[in-house]
Structure formats: C-alpha cells, structure tokens
Design a protein around this motif. Structure first.
Motif, PDB file in Angstrom:
ATOM      1  N   VAL A  71      -4.151   2.349   2.244  1.00 47.33           N
ATOM      2  CA  VAL A  71      -4.326   3.471   1.388  1.00 47.33           C
ATOM      3  C   VAL A  71      -4.134   3.089  -0.129  1.00 47.33           C
ATOM      4  N   ASP A  72      -2.973   2.265  -0.180  1.00 46.36           N
ATOM      5  CA  ASP A  72      -2.648   2.084  -1.739  1.00 46.36           C
ATOM      6  C   ASP A  72      -2.941   0.481  -2.019  1.00 46.36           C
ATOM      7  N   GLU A  73      -4.087   0.349  -2.716  1.00 44.74           N
ATOM      8  CA  GLU A  73      -4.475  -0.996  -3.023  1.00 44.74           C
ATOM      9  C   GLU A  73      -3.632  -1.618  -3.837  1.00 44.74           C
ATOM     10  N   GLU A  74      -2.784  -0.969  -4.591  1.00 41.48           N
ATOM     11  CA  GLU A  74      -1.915  -1.690  -5.668  1.00 41.48           C
ATOM     12  C   GLU A  74      -0.731  -2.498  -4.919  1.00 41.48           C
ATOM     13  N   THR A  75      -0.682  -2.350  -3.462  1.00 41.80           N
ATOM     14  CA  THR A  75       0.580  -2.741  -2.848  1.00 41.80           C
ATOM     15  C   THR A  75      -0.096  -3.977  -1.821  1.00 41.80           C
ATOM     16  N   LEU A  76      -1.202  -4.235  -1.965  1.00 41.48           N
ATOM     17  CA  LEU A  76      -1.890  -5.285  -0.918  1.00 41.48           C
ATOM     18  C   LEU A  76      -1.179  -6.565  -1.356  1.00 41.48           C
ATOM     19  N   GLY A  77      -1.206  -7.455  -0.230  1.00 43.12           N
ATOM     20  CA  GLY A  77      -0.631  -8.771  -0.268  1.00 43.12           C
ATOM     21  C   GLY A  77      -1.931  -9.637  -0.573  1.00 43.12           C
ATOM     22  N   VAL A  78      -1.874 -10.754  -0.722  1.00 44.29           N
ATOM     23  CA  VAL A  78      -3.000 -11.628  -0.933  1.00 44.29           C
ATOM     24  C   VAL A  78      -3.777 -11.779   0.364  1.00 44.29           C
ATOM     25  N   VAL A  79      -3.040 -11.838   1.635  1.00 46.88           N
ATOM     26  CA  VAL A  79      -4.095 -12.124   2.639  1.00 46.88           C
ATOM     27  C   VAL A  79      -5.063 -10.820   2.817  1.00 46.88           C
ATOM     28  N   ASP A  80      -4.595  -9.673   2.749  1.00 51.66           N
ATOM     29  CA  ASP A  80      -5.320  -8.664   2.561  1.00 51.66           C
ATOM     30  C   ASP A  80      -6.475  -8.422   1.736  1.00 51.66           C
ATOM     31  N   ARG A  81      -6.230  -8.821   0.476  1.00 54.77           N
ATOM     32  CA  ARG A  81      -7.352  -8.936  -0.730  1.00 54.77           C
ATOM     33  C   ARG A  81      -8.273  -9.955  -0.196  1.00 54.77           C
ATOM     34  N   PHE A  82      -7.841 -11.270   0.263  1.00 54.62           N
ATOM     35  CA  PHE A  82      -9.009 -12.000   0.898  1.00 54.62           C
ATOM     36  C   PHE A  82      -9.860 -11.375   1.651  1.00 54.62           C
ATOM     37  N   LEU A  83      -9.339 -10.731   2.807  1.00 51.80           N
ATOM     38  CA  LEU A  83     -10.089 -10.233   3.877  1.00 51.80           C
ATOM     39  C   LEU A  83     -11.006  -9.077   3.305  1.00 51.80           C
TER      40      LEU A  83
END
Length: 509
Positions: free
Chosen positions: A283-295
């Motif tokens: 829901v909130d992309e600002e709180t994403l960790g790096v693994v989520d961003r990679f995926l």
C-alpha cells in the motif's frame, strides 16, 4: 536470367559466396589486428606512464609480487614503508597489473567523484563468487540495482525505521543489564544480534516473527567474519588463486559450503517476502524494504535478487554492529567521554527513557564526535580499489593515471596520516570539535567513501548506531581495563579489534 545457362548461374553464385566469405574473414582479421594494435599501444602507454611514477623497482613478469608474499599485516606495513619512502603517490606491479596507491586527500576526492573510474578494481572479483556482480562489487548492473535500492536508505525511510531501531535497542539494553557486572564479555555478539533484527525488520521487510525464523540466519551471522577472512585470504595469497592449489588445499570445498549457506539464507528471505506480498499487496511504497523493491522492479533475475539481498543484509547488519560495538568499547575505555555523552542525553533529551527521534539525535554533538572517531579508528573499508577507465591526471597534472591501471585508496592509512591527524594512533573524540575540524583538510576523513559508489547505508547506519548507543547508555554503565590504543587491530577488508570488543556492563545508578 539474361540468357545464362544453369551452370553459369551456379558458378556466379559460388564466386559471390567465396568473395563474401573472403571479405568476412579479411574483415575479421583486420578487426582483430586493429584491436591487437590498440591493445599493444595501450599497454606501451601504460608502461611508459608508470615509469614516470615513484615506486619500488620491479622484476620482469613478477613485478613486485614477491615483496607481497607476506601476512596481511605485513603487507600493510610494506605499503606504509612505500609511502614513507616515495611519498603520497606510489606505483607497484603485481605481475602484469599496475597498481597506484594515492594518499593525497584532494586527489582522493577528485578520483572518487570522477566518472572516469566508476568501476571497482580487480580485487572485488574475489567477492563475486559469493555475491555476484552488483552494488558492492561493480559490473554492468551495479548502477541500476543501486537506483532500485536507494529509496529504502533515504532519510524519509530511515525516520520510519526509527520505531524498530528503538525497540531492538531497548532489547539490547535489557540484555546488557542481565550481564554479571564483574565479568568481561565481547559486546559485539550482543550488538550484532540487535543490528541483525533491525535490518531484518526494516531493509529486508520481514515481520518480527519471520525475522526470528529465517533459515540458517544464526549460523550465517556467526560465520560472516570467517567468510570475510576466507575471501581476504584468497585476495592476498596469489597461489590460492590457482584453481588446482585452491582445490587441493580443501578451500574449494569450504567455499562451496559457504555458498550453500548464503543461498539458503537469501532464498528463504526472498521466499518470505514473495509470500507476504502475495497475501498483503503493498500500500505504502515509501516504507518498502530493499527486497520488496527488487522483486517489484521486474528488472532483476531471481539469482540477482538473492545476491543483492545477501549483500545488503551483511553490509548493513555486520558493518553497523562493528561500529556500534566500537563506540561502546571506546566509551568504556574513556569514562570521561561516557559521562559527557550521558550528561548530554539527559540535558537535551530529558531523564525519561523513551524513543529517540532523528531530530533528537542531531542535537547530540558529543555522541557525534565519539561516533566519528570510531569511524576514523575502525575504517569500514580498509582500502578502496577502482579501475581507471579513461586517463586522468593527479598531483596538479604532474602524473597521469593510465587506462587499465588500478587505483588504491588506503582509507585506513589516510585516517592515520600524521600530516592531517595529531597523535593519529590515539583515540581522541576531541579531534572532531568544530574548531579542530575547521583546521583540518576535510578530504582527510572519508569513512563512507565518496561519489556515485559511496556507502549506500551511511544515513541508515548512523541513525541505527546512535539510537542503539543512546538507549544503552540511559541504563548501562560501561567499563573496560587498560588502554584502548594497546588493543591489537585486524586490518583486512575492514578494520576491527582483533580479540573482540571486551568490556563489562553494570546497571547505571
């Protein structure tokens, strides 16, 4: 076909095919000849420019390799001797490879921020066996992978991570309170447990429950230092770089086991995040960790995601733990500075032990001085190596670094250079008083490197470490015996205390 017979048409076609083949072969030969000519010319220029640089005489073929057949500590002393004899610019040969050590602060800044040396040096190749090409080791993908990961390390995200930092720092403080006040112990083990949980619950994106149940994580944390030593030993012992010798000594088998350990860990982290995102969409992309961003990027293969997952995990939790443990050990050895930092916390943040914010951390100037002195004394990276992709001049144009050479920035030595640091082997946070800093060359202190390939986690690590120290000092009095300067250092990929971070902890009254 213009009255030609069948055999004449076939003959013309055959001649055309032969001409085309000969043209292709000739073109290939000419291209190879031109490539070889350019390579020979570049090599001749490299050798010619190297001859203009100060440095020790070299043997044919071997260069100065025989000089470096020594322990890592002795190798460091050898380079120190080179600087003392030849000045802040020294060239030496390792076989056919030209290495240029530079210790001039102005040129260090210029080189690290130059787009002419934006590739890691050949020593990083030894890490690629474990983490592949990418953010730490360089290669064609590092820039794009770093761009994907960067938002998770920016100030906005770090502010959101503060809740986790405070919670886990409180767990650490409580653990230290349970120690026997009369027993000396290595605080690194307690600190790395804290930083590991912080990284898992922020950058890795795991829940508290998942972060306590990652496959082989405890084993990996325990063996990380051993893996670093394994890589560094291969870096610094050329005979181990011969595959047959590497295998016969049993090191290949050991390396393969480390690879399985790393893969088991990173595969489980990635699988947990895939499952979590499937069950609960972001829901909130600002709180994403790096693994989520990679995926979510869709730009990386599964193998690349696993490589970068381990890379950012270990460079975040392990490096932060060494510096945080270093801060605590320095405070234990310097009780007057421990009192200054504790009094500052009470004065500026108040007597109530509650969560500390990013804005509050910025007020703690005494803590900041101790933190910076720790970074100076225990360099995160002992040295940095870059490959010169395009010729660049140094020393006000007097020396030209040729394309193909490797540049070595000896950060550990720079941070101990008496030209810029008074009593460099003494631990003294006062050297970071504002009036003292103004008198010193600002380029003499580069703990997080500079430029496009600087330390991605500098904001994250600073916030995590300072939060940890504040929450511990509110409750715990730290003590240690002897002089900290007498403790042996292990200088390898990074700098650490060779025999651990040994201190005592008692409840603060």
């Amino acid at each position: 076909m213009l009255g030609l017979s069948t055999w004449q048409v076939l003959l013309c076609a055959a001649i055309a095919a032969v001409v085309a083949y000969c043209t292709t072969v000739t073109s290939t030969i000419l291209e190879y000849a031109w490539w070889w000519r350019d390579r020979v010319r570049a090599r001749r220029r490299l050798v010619r420019l190297a001859a203009r640089m100060p440095g020790p005489p070299a043997w044919p073929l071997l260069g100065n390799a025989l000089v470096f057949m020594a322990s890592p500590q002795d190798q460091l002393n050898i380079i120190t001797g080179f600087f003392e004899k030849y000045g802040p610019y020294v060239r030496f040969w390792l076989g056919p490879d030209l290495n240029i050590c530079i210790k001039d602060p102005a040129d260090i800044r210029m080189l690290l921020t130059s787009n002419k040396i934006n590739q890691k040096g050949p020593l990083y190749e030894f890490m690629k066996q474990f983490i592949g090409p990418g953010i730490l080791t360089g290669g064609p993908t590092w820039r794009n992978h770093r761009k994907i990961a960067t938002p998770s390390y920016n100030k906005k995200c770090v502010v959101r991570f503060a809740k986790v930092f405070n919670r886990e720092a409180q767990v650490l403080a409580e653990a230290l309170l349970k120690k026997d006040p009369g027993r000396t112990f290595d605080v690194y083990h307690d600190v790395v447990a804290c930083t590991t949980q912080c990284v898992c619950q922020t950058l890795m994106g795991l829940s508290k429950e998942d972060s306590t149940n990652v496959k082989r994580m405890e084993e990996l944390v325990y063996k990380t230092q051993t893996i670093y030593s394994f890589i560094f030993t291969k870096m610094t012992h050329w005979w181990l770089q011969i595959p047959l010798i590497f295998s016969l000594t049993g090191r290949k088998k050991i390396g393969d086991e480390y690879l399985r350990l790393l893969d088991d860990f990173s595969s489980d982290v990635v699988a947990k995040r895939r499952r979590a995102m499937k069950e609960s969409p972001v829901v909130d992309e600002e709180t994403l960790g790096v693994v989520d961003r990679f995926l979510l990027s869709g730009e990386m293969s599964d193998r690349e995601v696993k490589w970068e997952t381990f890379t950012l995990f270990t460079t975040s939790q392990e490096a932060s733990a060494k510096i945080a443990a270093g801060v605590l050990l320095i405070l234990a050895h310097l009780p007057e500075w421990q009192d200054k930092v504790h009094d500052e916390i009470l004065e500026l943040l108040g007597p109530v032990d509650c969560d500390v914010t990013e804005e509050e951390l910025k007020k703690l100037h005494c803590l900041d001085m101790v933190y910076k002195e720790t970074l100076r004394y225990l360099s995160i990276a002992a040295f940095i190596q870059r490959t010169v992709e395009e010729e660049v001049t140094v020393k006000n144009g007097e020396l030209t670094l040729p394309s193909g050479a490797s540049v070595i920035i000896p950060i550990h030595m720079l941070h101990r250079d008496p030209h810029y640091w008074r009593d460099p082997y003494k631990v003294d946070p006062a050297r970071f008083l504002p009036e003292t800093v103004r008198e010193r060359d600002p380029n003499a202190f580069v703990p997080f490197s500079l430029g496009a390939m600087d330390c991605l986690g500098r904001v994250y690590a600073t916030s995590l470490i300072k939060t940890l120290v504040v929450r511990v000092l509110r409750k715990v009095q730290l003590e240690a015996d002897g002089n900290i300067e007498d403790l042996d250092l292990n200088v390898a990929i990074s700098v650490k205390f060779a025999d651990g971070y040994n201190l005592r902890a008692r409840p603060r009254v």
